[in-house]
Every structure is written in C-alpha cells, then in structure tokens.
Design an enzyme around this catalytic site. Structure first.
Site, PDB file in Angstrom:
ATOM      1  N   ASP A 100       0.853  -1.192   0.000  1.00 29.49           N
ATOM      2  CA  ASP A 100       0.000   0.000   0.000  1.00 29.49           C
ATOM      3  C   ASP A 100       0.888   1.241   0.000  1.00 29.49           C
ATOM      4  OD1 ASP A 100       0.873  -0.615   2.661  1.00 29.49           O
ATOM      5  OD2 ASP A 100      -0.607   0.783   3.454  1.00 29.49           O
ATOM      6  N   GLU A 166       0.127  -0.880   5.754  1.00 29.19           N
ATOM      7  CA  GLU A 166       1.235  -0.332   6.532  1.00 29.19           C
ATOM      8  C   GLU A 166       1.079   1.161   6.764  1.00 29.19           C
ATOM      9  OE1 GLU A 166       5.181   1.178   7.688  1.00 29.19           O
ATOM     10  OE2 GLU A 166       4.006   1.786   5.957  1.00 29.19           O
TER      11      GLU A 166
END
Lengths: 476, 476
Positions: A100, A166
C-alpha cells in the site's frame, strides 16, 4: 568462499528494463490504504503480486484480515503470504514489505502524475510507492526471476509477507504474525525488512535500532458547544487558551523535554558508543538539504545523530477541534485535543513514561486554575527496538553490501519506528535486519517520491546477494 | 399623541399564518453564501424578495456587485435595494438585513430538516435563517402588507438594503453603501438594523454599542516541508513548539490579556455607567444555559456584562497547517499559523492596538531563541461602535417596544461586531439603531436555529410600531 554472483548480477542488468516496467505496473495501481474509496485498488495490488509471484513459481496465499476496526463495513486488504522453495537443507529467510502507499494528488505539488512512473533525465524514477515500498517489494520478486533466467540456484527458502495496510497502522498484521509464528513462519531462520532508507545518498547502511513512539492526546473541554467569540469572549474560560499554555510547557525550542522522569530513563552513553558516530556517512549539509532549511538544533553531526537515534524527542503535531482552515473564523472551540508524541529509546519503559507524562500534564493544567476539564491519555504506544549488529544476519548483509556497492555499510539506527520489526522479532524469536534500498532524499511520504534507478537495480542485486551470503554465513 | 396602531396590530395577528408561510418559503431556499455551489440559491432568494416587494408596490433594484474576490469566476449575489413610499412630508428610514444564511446539514445534529421551517409544540419555528436574518427581513415586508390590508397609512418612506453575503464578510457591500450614500440613501433620516438578539429570552432590548474585532495571524516557519517526527524529532527546531509557546503568552485562563498597551487604552468606567448594569435583564443562569457549562470567568452579572460589552477580550481560535484531524499523525508541520482575535472597545485605536500586538508577539518569539522565522499580521480589523441611546431614533424604538411588549427595553451593547453598522453610520452620517427581533436562545449560527413564533409576530408589530413612532418623534 564467496558466493558466485556474476551470472545473477549480469541478468539483473539485462532485465533492468523489464524490472522497471514491473515497477511501473505496480505504481500505476493507486493502492492508498487510508482512503476507503481506494480499497479496491489496494486489493487489486494484492492480486497483482499474487499473479507475479505465481508466475515465478512461488506458492501464494492471500490472507483475509476481517473488517477494518474504524470502518466496520470495510474489508481489510489481504496479506500476501508466499513461499519460494522448500529445501530442508537451505536456510529459510522471512522478508516483509508493504504494497500500500500514502495518498498522492498531482495538485499536492507533484511535478509529474503521481501514479505514473516517470524516469527523468537524472535516472530518478518518480512515482508514489516507488521507494515506499513497491520498489523493495518487487526487488525480492526480481531477484527470484533473475536467478531463474541466469540459471543460478536460489540459495535459500524465501518466505514473503507483504501487507496492504502499513500506511494506516498495519491493522490486523500483528495478530496474523503471532498466529503464523509457529505455522507459516515456523521455519524462519532470520528476518529481513527492506522498508527504510540510507542515512544519506551515497553510502548504504544496515539498520539495527529504531525509536519507539508514544502518542498522546490532551483534551480540554468546557462549554457545551462552540461559541462565538464576540458573544462569549471575556466571559468564558476558553479551552484553547488552556491548551496552548499546557502544550507550551512540554518541550523547549531546542528539543529539551520538560517532563521530569523522561531523561532519567535514557541509557547512558558508553565510551564504545561515542566513537561510533564519527565514521558514519552523514553530514550536516545532507540534513539541511533534507530539512529544506538550516533550522537544526545542533550544528554538529554527532549531536544530531545521537538526538535522532538514542535520545527521546517530543513533537507537538496539532490540535483537533480548533479552527484549522485558511482564513478567519471567530470561534471559541468548546473542546480541543492537543496531539503530541514522544520518541522513545532504551531503556525507557512505556508505562513509566506514560505515568510521567500524565502527572506532568495534570500538574501544568492544575496551575492554570481553570474550570475546564482535562483528560490526558496515550492514543498508542510502541516500544523501541535494538538488535545486535554482530549477528550473522547482519554479517551476511554487510558482505552483500560490500560486494554490490564496494563499500562497507554504516551501521545505523533510525529515529522513527517500524512497529512490525519488533513484532517479527518477538513472534519468531529470530534476528531482524533492516536492509534499505532507497536513499535519504527519496521523499517517501512527500510529493515527488522517487527511487533512483541505480538504487533499484543495484538494490535487486543487493537483496539477491544478501540471500547468498546469509545462506552460508556461519552461525556464531 | 400616541400613534393609532390597533388596526395594524390586529391585521398582523390575522395574517400570522400567511406571514409564517412567507418565512417557510424563504427558509426553503438554502441561500448559503459561503458555499459556491449554493450561489444560485442565494440569487434565487434575491429574486424571491424582489417578487414579494414588487407585489407589495415597492420599487426594487437588484444591484450586481461584481465577482467574488477570493473566487474570481463567481458572481457575488446582488444587493436588493428597495423603496416604499416617496412622500417628501414623511421621514425616510433606511433598514438593513441579509437574506443569506449559514451552512446547515441535518447531519450536523439538527433535529429537523434545516431548510424546512417546522413549528414545534412550543411554537418555536425551527429552520436555518429563521432568526438570522430572514425572519427580521420579512418582518419589514410583512409590516408593509399589514398596513395595506388594514388600510392604515404607512408612516414613513422606507428604504431597504438587503444583502446576500453577510455570512461571508459582506463582500462588496461597504463600497455600495458609500457609493449610494448621496444617491439611493440620500434621504435617510435614520437607520435601523434588525440582525441581533435580545440579551435573554424575556425582555426586549435596543442595542447601541458593538465591540470591534482585530483578527491576527502568527505564522512560524522553518523546514522546507512537513517532516516525519521519527526522522527529524530532536534534530530540528519545530515551528509548532514555538507557536504554542507564543500563543500561550497572550492571555490567561481568566481572560486577562497579557499584551502591554491594550488595557491602557480602555475608556475608564464612569460612575453613571456603573449603575446601568444592575437593571439589565440578564442572569448568570441564562449565561450558563447559553454556554452549556458553568465555566465562566466571573460569578456575577455586572462583571460578566462589562467583560462582554466594555472590555476587550482575546480568543485563540486555532492553528492552520498543523495536524487537525481525529486520530494520530506523527508530522512535524513545516509552517503553522496561529489565529487569534482581540475584541476591541472604546477608546482603543486599531493602529495602536496592532502595534502593541506585533511588538509583544515578536518579543515573546525572540525570547525562544529560535532559528525559525516569525510573521505576525492582522488578517482584518474592524472598529467598535457606540451610538447615543438618547437619540430620537432610540427614543422612538423604546416607545414602540413599550407599546408592543408592555415593558421598557434594556439598552444594551453587544460583544460581537456588525461591521455594516459603522459603515452606515459613517456613510449616511445618521444615527443607527439595532432593533432585535429574536432572543438569546435562537442559536443563530448553530444547529436547530429557531425564531419563536411570538417573537416573529410581535416583532412584525414592533417594526411597524417603530416606524410610526420614529415618524413623529421630536428631533431634540
């Protein structure tokens, strides 16, 4: 005997266009985890990795993590778990990365479209996620592919754990790591995370320490609702007045934390440590460049590195509930929440630190004699982490750096936290190494994020070389 | 001889359903001036007034004001200028109101649809704009209609100035008022503005004073861009640290402004003034209710009213550029702008006050020894206003209040500013009266804004009665 790596290295060079194209494809997927509307893109990115890994012959599982706690109708993106190789005679290395990215809009000030990878005339590859962390994640895949195409035996069993949250607190990951410690991750001999950066732009480093982070809220409330300052100014005790006075007592301009009990917990500097800093490739010029100004607290390298790595710091981040837009609004906010955090270091303890903070903030507020009410609490806490840089995992990585970059790496710590590091260490009981690919000027969370082409291609070589060295490094 | 008003009053009562329906139609137009997307609704509201006024026989002009300064492609809504009556033997009264409203969404916490006027079981008429300021604006139209239907001669020539940008800084209005002072407004004998509120809920008041408002920005900048506190915490001087320390020196919890030179400018309390406060219909209970808490600075009425009306106050409104959302973000903001304002009173001077503020803020910042840079400046300034409550305009209004409500009004000042008051006074050179229709609990800018049905209907009578008394009041 040094591993035979020339064939692999040549193949990486030969495949460099292909590897850049793979990164382009990944950057083109705007997998922004903090934006619920982009969740389908985050999931799309997981499927992209699944497809690439499968085509390389890895065994892949997408692990669902349930719903997002703060948005109970929203599915968390899956964790991509993959295994490449099942040879009991080889070491098993667990690597972690995240697929991400931070939000990005051209209008934020990007010079290029953030989700189009652009290689500029200085061979910088610009694009959101290029360095954080799609480049390093693909680095592992590229290393596998280059081995295959070069006909070089892959030196280890590789376990991969790539998450998609994250940038939004790694929701759900800790539980999965703990649950899989004795299952999917059971064979792990050592852990390697490539999700941080060189200290400068010239010299590679290996990172063996991180500061922790305790994040606090100071909430001051009084009136039942926001008030008009014309009507109530001068007659009501204003929470915002109290809050800026309390926040103003936490730290001074030179970063000295005013809260008793914090400095007292910090491990003393040893004589051995003193000598470490001089050799580190870091200059105040680099810092000034990264900072975009000369407004540093210290003028010298050693004090600066110690302040970043081994001393706590306190930053005031902002205030929730007050007027924050451009322009002018004559509001008296009814409830304001000041946010600050303390970066923690050995041997600070989370609970003790919290106690000191709560006590001090309450004392400062009590001094004001205010009728407003105060709450102070930790939003989240996370411990510092320090590994042994003498471990064979680090020794192997150091040899790989020297082989690829022709220079011995600096051993560094970081001022920030990568909480998953500690989770992996605790869950697996194995040594964790931070092996960065990008450099200090990559601008991970900023506009114009980039990864230098050289860092990407040599980085792929480095990840592969590390696996070769770690496969044979004697366990001392 | 007291004016003959019974026929007019009866007609107002007979037409009350019709007048409430007119208000419903107005409230149904979401004329939110701060929202560019709603601009067509603001314009629609102007046309609604034009149509109603025309049907009542008034001469109406919609005056274009050009483009909106901060959105150069957006037309400002027109000012509705209207004249009812051209009898040289009558006095000419200029009235002002505004037809735009504050934003409102049901989801803000409204119990009813904000743009649907709902009359509840307590005869409160709930809806955005009901009291601020569509009720009072329509009050003038309703007064005209009731005179016509009752066959009562209208006692004055009425000039009307209704603007559509009051809730967004009255953009363009001052220039129009000055330009028309010797033209459209040339005949004006006195001015009346119905756009404020009773001090409480029981007793009407006439308002003869307003505080001014100087709005300041304190901008502290250092790094070239926002920083990650993990990487830079402890090594960079943080603008936010400096800002909360500076903002914390401005005022104490009990509202005492710490800036030298402010208190010294305040006109001394006269002995005559001292006795004024005791009679005012105001209790600390009312204040606590409006405040939603007991977090007042003073415990007694007199100190509280003096603090609101005749002493300056300083409110810290918020910080632009820092983290302001819920949750946790570990940012070191590169540039933060603190916003505060000072409510000003006689005999404070704008320029002197600015000088004192700038000097003090710079001194406080200098004490920090910071390498960051400071700017302090006034975003806008506006003078206080005090009229003579002994003027025949006020005497007429007082008689009208006594006639309609059966009680002598309180003479009050307000803590807030209505800048157009001063503009009308200066441009026309005539006395300006503030004659409120609504009461203290109307919640003008809040959720569940309301106008009590009684205040609306009796308020229409009051506006009409005022015009009768002001038509005949001797000019002392």
């Amino acid at each position: 005997m040094a591993p035979q790596l020339d064939g692999f290295f040549k193949q990486v060079d030969d495949l460099s266009s292909h590897f850049i194209k793979r990164l382009s494809q990944a950057v083109a997927i705007p997998s922004i985890s903090s934006d619920a509307a982009r969740r389908p893109d985050v999931v799309r990115m997981a499927h992209f990795l699944e497809k690439e890994l499968t085509s390389l012959g890895a065994e892949v599982e997408l692990r669902a993590l349930g719903k997002q706690p703060d948005q109970p109708t929203l599915d968390l993106p899956p964790v991509v778990l993959a295994r490449y190789g099942r040879d009991a005679s080889k070491r098993t290395i667990l690597v972690y990365g995240h697929y991400d990215v931070q939000p990005a809009e051209k209008s934020d000030g990007w010079n290029t479209e953030p989700f189009t990878l652009v290689v500029d005339e200085q061979d910088r590859m610009l694009g959101r996620g290029s360095t954080d962390d799609k480049g390093p994640v693909l680095g592992w895949l590229n290393a596998i592919e280059a081995h295959q195409k070069a006909g070089v035996d892959f030196p280890v069993n590789l376990l991969m754990c790539f998450e998609g949250m994250e940038e939004y607190g790694s929701e759900g990951l800790d539980d999965l790591i703990r649950a899989e410690a004795k299952k999917f991750f059971a064979d792990t001999d050592a852990v390697c995370i490539s999700d941080n950066y060189w200290l400068g732009t010239e010299k590679p480093c290996l990172t063996y320490g991180l500061r922790g982070c305790n994040y606090y809220s100071v909430e001051i409330a009084g009136p039942g609702q926001d008030l008009h300052s014309g009507v109530f100014g001068g007659t009501a005790q204003e929470p915002m007045t109290d809050l800026v006075r309390v926040l103003g007592t936490l730290v001074d301009t030179d970063g000295k934390i005013q809260i008793p009990g914090i400095a007292e917990q910090v491990a003393p500097v040893t004589t051995g440590e003193e000598s470490l800093y001089d050799g580190i490739a870091f200059t105040m010029d680099t810092l000034h460049e990264a900072l975009g100004s000369k407004t540093t607290i210290f003028e010298d390298k050693k004090s600066t590195l110690m302040a970043r790595w081994r001393y706590p710091s306190l930053s005031v981040h902002g205030i929730e509930g007050a007027f924050s837009a451009p322009g002018a609004k004559t509001v008296i906010p009814a409830k304001v929440i000041g946010k600050f955090s303390i970066r923690t270091v050995p041997d600070m303890e989370i609970d003790k630190t919290n106690e000191f903070v709560y006590k001090y903030v309450k004392e400062q507020f009590a001094k004001l004699g205010s009728k407003n009410t105060l709450k102070v609490y930790a939003q989240h806490t996370g411990n510092w982490w320090v590994a042994s840089p003498k471990h064979w995992n680090f020794e192997a990585a150091a040899k790989a750096v020297e082989r690829v970059w022709g220079v011995a790496p600096d051993f560094t710590r970081e001022g920030g936290s990568i909480p998953v590091t500690l989770t992996f260490e605790q869950a697996t009981g194995k040594n964790v190494l931070l092996l960065p690919m990008g450099s200090a000027t990559d601008g991970a969370h900023s506009i114009n994020e980039k990864l230098d082409k050289k860092n990407y291609i040599e980085g792929i070589k480095l990840l592969g070389a590390y696996l070769h060295y770690v496969a044979v490094e004697p366990q001392l």
